[in-house]
Scaffold this motif. Structure first.
Motif, PDB file in Angstrom:
ATOM      1  N   ARG A 310       0.823  -1.200   0.000  1.00 18.49           N
ATOM      2  CA  ARG A 310       0.000   0.000   0.000  1.00 18.49           C
ATOM      3  C   ARG A 310       0.867   1.264   0.000  1.00 18.49           C
ATOM      4  O   ARG A 310       0.575   2.248  -0.669  1.00 18.49           O
ATOM      5  CB  ARG A 310      -0.912  -0.024   1.233  1.00 18.49           C
ATOM      6  CG  ARG A 310      -2.052   1.004   1.158  1.00 18.49           C
ATOM      7  CD  ARG A 310      -2.903   0.883   2.418  1.00 18.49           C
ATOM      8  NE  ARG A 310      -4.124   1.655   2.289  1.00 18.49           N
ATOM      9  CZ  ARG A 310      -5.266   1.189   1.792  1.00 18.49           C
ATOM     10  NH1 ARG A 310      -5.314  -0.068   1.371  1.00 18.49           N
ATOM     11  NH2 ARG A 310      -6.332   1.951   1.712  1.00 18.49           N
ATOM     12  N   ALA A 313       2.067   1.967  -3.415  1.00 19.66           N
ATOM     13  CA  ALA A 313       1.025   2.584  -4.235  1.00 19.66           C
ATOM     14  C   ALA A 313       0.869   4.060  -3.906  1.00 19.66           C
ATOM     15  O   ALA A 313       0.651   4.902  -4.785  1.00 19.66           O
ATOM     16  CB  ALA A 313      -0.304   1.850  -4.028  1.00 19.66           C
ATOM     17  N   GLU A 314       0.991   4.391  -2.615  1.00 17.66           N
ATOM     18  CA  GLU A 314       0.840   5.784  -2.217  1.00 17.66           C
ATOM     19  C   GLU A 314       1.973   6.649  -2.741  1.00 17.66           C
ATOM     20  O   GLU A 314       1.825   7.846  -2.931  1.00 17.66           O
ATOM     21  CB  GLU A 314       0.776   5.893  -0.673  1.00 17.66           C
ATOM     22  CG  GLU A 314      -0.409   5.182  -0.051  1.00 17.66           C
ATOM     23  CD  GLU A 314      -1.734   5.852  -0.360  1.00 17.66           C
ATOM     24  OE1 GLU A 314      -1.697   6.936  -0.955  1.00 17.66           O
ATOM     25  OE2 GLU A 314      -2.785   5.287  -0.031  1.00 17.66           O
ATOM     26  N   TRP A 319      -2.287   9.563  -8.695  1.00 17.33           N
ATOM     27  CA  TRP A 319      -3.101   9.258  -7.516  1.00 17.33           C
ATOM     28  C   TRP A 319      -4.207   8.291  -7.890  1.00 17.33           C
ATOM     29  O   TRP A 319      -4.750   8.307  -8.990  1.00 17.33           O
ATOM     30  CB  TRP A 319      -3.636  10.504  -6.824  1.00 17.33           C
ATOM     31  CG  TRP A 319      -4.268  11.569  -7.664  1.00 17.33           C
ATOM     32  CD1 TRP A 319      -3.635  12.570  -8.325  1.00 17.33           C
ATOM     33  CD2 TRP A 319      -5.673  11.745  -7.916  1.00 17.33           C
ATOM     34  NE1 TRP A 319      -4.536  13.372  -8.970  1.00 17.33           N
ATOM     35  CE2 TRP A 319      -5.805  12.913  -8.730  1.00 17.33           C
ATOM     36  CE3 TRP A 319      -6.837  11.097  -7.520  1.00 17.33           C
ATOM     37  CZ2 TRP A 319      -7.026  13.380  -9.165  1.00 17.33           C
ATOM     38  CZ3 TRP A 319      -8.064  11.567  -7.938  1.00 17.33           C
ATOM     39  CH2 TRP A 319      -8.151  12.688  -8.766  1.00 17.33           C
ATOM     40  N   ILE A 320      -4.510   7.393  -6.959  1.00 18.29           N
ATOM     41  CA  ILE A 320      -5.440   6.284  -7.177  1.00 18.29           C
ATOM     42  C   ILE A 320      -6.768   6.640  -6.529  1.00 18.29           C
ATOM     43  O   ILE A 320      -6.816   7.191  -5.432  1.00 18.29           O
ATOM     44  CB  ILE A 320      -4.877   4.979  -6.588  1.00 18.29           C
ATOM     45  CG1 ILE A 320      -3.496   4.674  -7.221  1.00 18.29           C
ATOM     46  CG2 ILE A 320      -5.830   3.815  -6.818  1.00 18.29           C
ATOM     47  CD1 ILE A 320      -2.767   3.546  -6.548  1.00 18.29           C
ATOM     48  N   TYR A 331     -12.171   5.702  -1.833  1.00 21.63           N
ATOM     49  CA  TYR A 331     -10.732   5.617  -1.545  1.00 21.63           C
ATOM     50  C   TYR A 331      -9.986   6.622  -2.416  1.00 21.63           C
ATOM     51  O   TYR A 331     -10.280   6.792  -3.605  1.00 21.63           O
ATOM     52  CB  TYR A 331     -10.198   4.206  -1.815  1.00 21.63           C
ATOM     53  CG  TYR A 331      -8.688   4.117  -1.733  1.00 21.63           C
ATOM     54  CD1 TYR A 331      -8.038   4.112  -0.502  1.00 21.63           C
ATOM     55  CD2 TYR A 331      -7.909   4.082  -2.894  1.00 21.63           C
ATOM     56  CE1 TYR A 331      -6.657   4.050  -0.421  1.00 21.63           C
ATOM     57  CE2 TYR A 331      -6.528   4.020  -2.820  1.00 21.63           C
ATOM     58  CZ  TYR A 331      -5.912   4.015  -1.573  1.00 21.63           C
ATOM     59  OH  TYR A 331      -4.546   3.970  -1.482  1.00 21.63           O
ATOM     60  N   SER A 333      -5.704   7.779  -2.781  1.00 17.52           N
ATOM     61  CA  SER A 333      -4.345   7.591  -2.281  1.00 17.52           C
ATOM     62  C   SER A 333      -3.784   8.909  -1.756  1.00 17.52           C
ATOM     63  O   SER A 333      -4.285   9.990  -2.072  1.00 17.52           O
ATOM     64  CB  SER A 333      -3.442   7.039  -3.393  1.00 17.52           C
ATOM     65  OG  SER A 333      -3.305   7.977  -4.435  1.00 17.52           O
ATOM     66  N   GLN A 334      -2.744   8.800  -0.960  1.00 18.35           N
ATOM     67  CA  GLN A 334      -2.175   9.992  -0.350  1.00 18.35           C
ATOM     68  C   GLN A 334      -1.610  10.942  -1.395  1.00 18.35           C
ATOM     69  O   GLN A 334      -1.518  12.147  -1.174  1.00 18.35           O
ATOM     70  CB  GLN A 334      -1.081   9.591   0.650  1.00 18.35           C
ATOM     71  CG  GLN A 334      -0.508  10.751   1.452  1.00 18.35           C
ATOM     72  CD  GLN A 334      -1.561  11.495   2.257  1.00 18.35           C
ATOM     73  OE1 GLN A 334      -2.455  10.860   2.826  1.00 18.35           O
ATOM     74  NE2 GLN A 334      -1.477  12.815   2.289  1.00 18.35           N
ATOM     75  N   ARG A 335      -1.240  10.409  -2.564  1.00 19.86           N
ATOM     76  CA  ARG A 335      -0.710  11.254  -3.629  1.00 19.86           C
ATOM     77  C   ARG A 335      -1.735  12.312  -4.054  1.00 19.86           C
ATOM     78  O   ARG A 335      -1.381  13.403  -4.496  1.00 19.86           O
ATOM     79  CB  ARG A 335      -0.317  10.378  -4.835  1.00 19.86           C
ATOM     80  CG  ARG A 335       0.283  11.142  -6.001  1.00 19.86           C
ATOM     81  CD  ARG A 335       1.603  11.751  -5.642  1.00 19.86           C
ATOM     82  NE  ARG A 335       2.202  12.433  -6.769  1.00 19.86           N
ATOM     83  CZ  ARG A 335       3.240  13.250  -6.685  1.00 19.86           C
ATOM     84  NH1 ARG A 335       3.805  13.474  -5.503  1.00 19.86           N
ATOM     85  NH2 ARG A 335       3.736  13.831  -7.751  1.00 19.86           N
ATOM     86  N   THR A 414      -6.807   5.487 -11.954  1.00 20.90           N
ATOM     87  CA  THR A 414      -5.724   6.412 -11.578  1.00 20.90           C
ATOM     88  C   THR A 414      -5.935   7.740 -12.291  1.00 20.90           C
ATOM     89  O   THR A 414      -6.660   7.831 -13.293  1.00 20.90           O
ATOM     90  CB  THR A 414      -4.346   5.846 -11.968  1.00 20.90           C
ATOM     91  OG1 THR A 414      -4.297   5.672 -13.390  1.00 20.90           O
ATOM     92  CG2 THR A 414      -4.076   4.523 -11.269  1.00 20.90           C
TER      93      THR A 414
END
Length: 861
Positions: A310, A313-314, A319-320, A331, A333-335, A414
């Motif tokens: 995970r 991925a972050e 970003w996801i 959800y 992602s932190q990106r 993404t």
């Protein structure tokens, strides 16, 4: 034995059961390790492949944009009436290179190493790195040129251009080609033999570095095809034998390097623990319990591994996101937070279409369509959003439906930030329609604007087109350099923008030529006021490097009310009117009139005749004697130019000199006069001075000192017998430069005479500053001596007294009566010249006058 016999014959012993359990668990553990590793390498490979596809896409986009920009840039030069006029047939180097219409700036400012004009395979114009070249285009370009020429001509009618990759001096380059054609509708016959213009953009390291940087790529370079670099992607550059390569980051490999050591350590520790547990499990059931405990620990290790996945991925650049069936975000992602500035929690539970928007395709229906598509289908869409700072940004989202038992349960994908890519494309579009130096519209945008404004013909609103050309710009550019010239052009652009209204258009055609399109302005009084205000504004000084630079402007006016609704015709009429404005003394404006066409044609024919006359030796010199008034002896003769025209007969200088001064003809003509006068006067008596007039245009356009030195050496004429007559306009154009030139002329030993003295603004100041030997009283004052005008007599007496006080010889020209001659003798004038004493004579006539007759040739007083 009895106990053994009591056991069921097929019941395994506890030890066997433990071994079976250990074997089964070991198999499951090994399989889990393989699955984890396989998944890890699959994710890494997917990430690497996506990054390679992304970088290949951006590289191709960047290269295509450069080809497009090169074609559009070439179009502004190829589709151009002036270019077609001056490049068809024998290329006009003066117009193309000297006047910088197709000159050195194509290399220094635009980066084109090669510029060529071809007619079939004959090169008529060539620049290599901004400098003229006599070599043909095939000397530099390693490719067949005739197919390129044929394709360019085939694309001329729809105003298209072609590009291809070639070898230029052995190195890959982008070649753009277009047929040179007028800016009007043409037919196949018009362009069948049209010249073809080639722009060559060599793919140098610096250019590739800028290209790669703009596309977000590193290490972009050119390689031979035999090079096999596994870490480089490549794009073939046509048939050049080279390809474009760049370095692509491999996030999958980076992830493997980050995760594998930790995962291997975890598995190793888990394996040792299992070995320990298995060893004790064989001894007791308690060891079996301990094994179960350690299995729980192994599950925790697996969860830790998932957390590491995970984290990987972050840390990805995209970003996801993930949504439920109703497209609400579940959800991020932190990106996402790093790119947008928003907190992840701010958007969870909100519909995705509140965050992202697409102008071309609504987002919600687009996602719904994925629910009925192939489950493996991955779709892409460009969207925009505003970040936390309110800035508009762009991203490309990829999405795939999430299915459970065949039913769509949500969407996952993404988002890649492409703001820089969109901005780069917008900049390219802007450059294709705007002048890079001033930011004004260029020829392309002008053509589009006129096409839209004139689309409805007579139903279109009235339109006035002003074609503006700067006066006195070339001396600034030549004396102070291109930096000063660029500063002047930028300031002029600012003033033009400030003068016009919001609905008007200001464009720069090139050089110091501008176009203003005034919408709805049709009344002549209103246009006159605008032109007067515009010229006055441009005549205000421009500050540059602690200097005040002065320019002016001439304007040609064309209007749809009288000239019609064809864009090309409007520009042509405005150009003719501008030509008339310049001929009428500059600093003014003229409306197009039908008779101007005939005047322009006559002047152009006369200019062509002038060039022919130079080649055919149709000019001749007449000489007017100048007498010393004290004894009426000839002391000098003035060389006067005449043109023996084949149809119009003998023409005086007033007919053709002003036209010659508007072009480069004056330079060649001035050199011919000086050479012919020195050659003719070489064998005259040693005390006779020959006087030659110098045009102010010669000072601006040639090296007068070098010309005089060369001709004196060539003709062996004594410098002290040569007198150069100079008007005050020379000092007005360039005070410091004129002073340096005159001092250099004095060092050669020639005499300097100020012509038409008394008609300027600061003649007294010039006499104190410049090294003159003599002055000529303008004939307008002399003509007044024969009347009762006391003012003219007072002016003449003052000039003679001034000359005596400053040690200068004073000559009176235009003496046409005995009364004038007696008045000048009484006022103690030094020298006289005029029809009363002698008319201008041809060479043999003046030679006979000097050699075979007494020196006292004038009528007795």
């Amino acid at each position: 034995m009895a106990r053994t016999a009591n056991l069921p014959p097929t019941s395994p012993t506890p030890r066997v059961q433990v071994r079976r359990l250990i074997a089964g668990f070991s198999a499951v553990f090994g399989l889990a390790c393989l699955v984890i590793l396989a998944a890890l390498f699959n994710i890494a490979g997917t990430l690497d492949q996506q990054e390679r596809q992304r970088s290949a896409f951006h590289a191709n986009q960047a290269l295509e944009q450069r080809l497009l920009a090169s074609r559009q840039f070439l179009s502004s030069y190829a589709v151009w009436d002036a270019a077609f006029e001056h490049l068809a047939g024998q290329a006009d180097w003066q117009w193309a290179y000297e006047q910088k219409n197709i000159g050195e700036s194509l290399y220094s400012a635009s980066g084109y190493e090669g510029v060529f004009v071809l007619e079939n395979e004959r090169t008529t114009y060539a620049l290599f790195k901004g400098q003229p070249s006599q070599a043909s285009a095939s000397t530099y370009i390693d490719a067949p040129l005739q197919p390129i020429i044929d394709q360019a001509r085939a694309a001329a009618i729809p105003r298209e251009q072609i590009t291809r990759f070639v070898l230029f001096n052995g190195w890959p380059a982008v070649l753009s080609a277009a047929a040179v054609r007028p800016d009007r509708e043409v037919t196949d016959s018009d362009v069948a033999h049209a010249p073809v213009m080639l722009f060559v953009d060599q793919l140098t390291e610096d250019k590739l570095a800028v290209l790669g940087s703009g596309a977000g790529l590193t290490g972009m370079h050119v390689e031979k095809d035999q090079t096999k670099a596994h870490d480089h992607l490549r794009i073939e550059l046509g048939d050049t034998g080279y390809h474009l390569a760049w370095s692509s980051p491999l996030p999958g490999r980076q992830m493997l390097r980050a995760v594998l050591p930790a995962l291997a350590a975890a598995l190793l520790i888990l394996g040792l623990i299992m070995l320990y547990l298995f060893h004790h499990a064989l001894r007791s059931s308690r060891a079996m319990g301990m094994t179960l405990t350690h299995l729980q620990q192994s599950n925790q290790a697996l969860e830790a591994s998932e957390q590491r996945f995970r984290a990987v991925a972050e840390s990805a650049s995209d970003w996801i996101w993930e949504t439920d069936r109703e497209q609400r975000l579940t959800y991020l992602s932190q990106r996402f937070a790093n790119v947008t500035g928003y907190s992840v929690d701010d958007w969870l539970g909100h519909p995705l279409n509140q965050l992202l928007a697409c102008d071309t395709t609504p987002l919600s229906p687009w996602l719904d369509a994925l629910g009925t598509a192939d489950p493996q289908q991955l779709a892409n869409l460009r969207c925009s959003y505003r970040d936390q700072n309110g800035q508009n940004r762009y991203c490309r989202i990829s999405a795939r439906a999430i299915f459970h038992h065949g039913d769509p349960m949500g969407y996952r994908g993404t988002a890649s930030d492409i703001t820089d890519e969109v901005d780069a494309h917008a900049r390219i579009q802007h450059l294709s329609l705007h002048d890079p130096l001033t930011g004004l519209a260029n020829r392309n945008k002008l053509a589009r604007h006129l096409e839209q404004a004139l689309l409805r013909g007579s139903d279109s609103p009235p339109l006035t087109l002003l074609l503006l050309d700067l006066d006195n710009f070339k001396p600034i550019n030549d004396s102070l350099g291109h930096g000063a010239g660029d500063a002047v052009l930028q300031e002029v652009a600012t003033r033009l923008r400030d003068t016009t209204r919001e609905g008007d258009l200001v464009a720069r055609l090139g050089g110091d030529e501008f176009v203003l399109v005034l919408n709805g302005m049709d009344n002549r009084n209103e246009v006159d006021r605008f032109c007067a205000r515009l010229i006055g504004l441009l005549q205000q000084p421009i500050d540059f490097d602690s200097q005040h630079l002065h320019i002016g402007a001439s304007v040609g006016v064309a209007q749809t009310r009288t000239q019609g609704f064809d864009a090309g015709e409007l520009i042509r009429c405005a150009d003719i009117a501008l030509y008339q404005a310049k001929a009428d003394g500059k600093g003014t404006w003229r409306y197009f009139a039908a008779e101007m066409n005939q005047q322009i044609q006559y002047r152009r024919q006369l200019e062509n005749d002038l060039r022919r006359a130079l080649r055919n030796q149709e000019f001749e010199l007449h000489y007017q004697p100048r007498y010393r008034l004290s004894d009426l002896r000839i002391v000098a003769v003035e060389a006067l130019l005449r043109w023996q025209h084949p149809q119009e007969g003998l023409l005086g200088p007033d007919t053709f000199i002003p036209l010659a001064e508007q072009s480069d003809i004056i330079v060649a003509l001035g050199r011919w006069v000086l050479r012919e006068a020195c050659h003719t006067a070489h064998d005259w008596p040693a005390d006779i001075v020959v006087s030659v007039n110098l045009s102010p245009a010669q000072f601006l356009r040639s090296d007068v000192v070098a010309d005089v030195r060369e001709i004196l050496l060539e003709t062996a004429f004594p410098a002290q017998r040569l007198e150069l007559e100079i008007t005050e306009n020379v000092m007005l154009n360039d005070i410091e430069g004129a002073l340096g030139t005159m001092l250099s002329l004095k060092e050669l030993g020639v005499r300097l005479n100020m012509d038409d003295f008394g008609t300027g603004y600061s003649s007294l100041g010039y006499l104190r500053t410049y090294p003159f030997d003599s002055i000529k009283i303008d004939k307008r004052f002399i003509s007044g001596l024969g009347s009762n005008s006391g003012s003219d007599r007072a002016v003449v007496q003052a000039i003679i007294s001034l000359g005596e006080a400053m040690g200068l010889t004073v000559t009176a020209e235009g003496v046409e009566s005995e009364q004038q001659l007696k008045a000048l003798e009484k006022d103690r004038c030094h020298e006289v010249q005029g029809y009363y004493l002698s008319r201008p004579l041809d060479g043999p006539g003046v030679e006979a006058l000097l050699h075979h007759t007494p020196q006292i040739t004038a009528r007795p007083l």
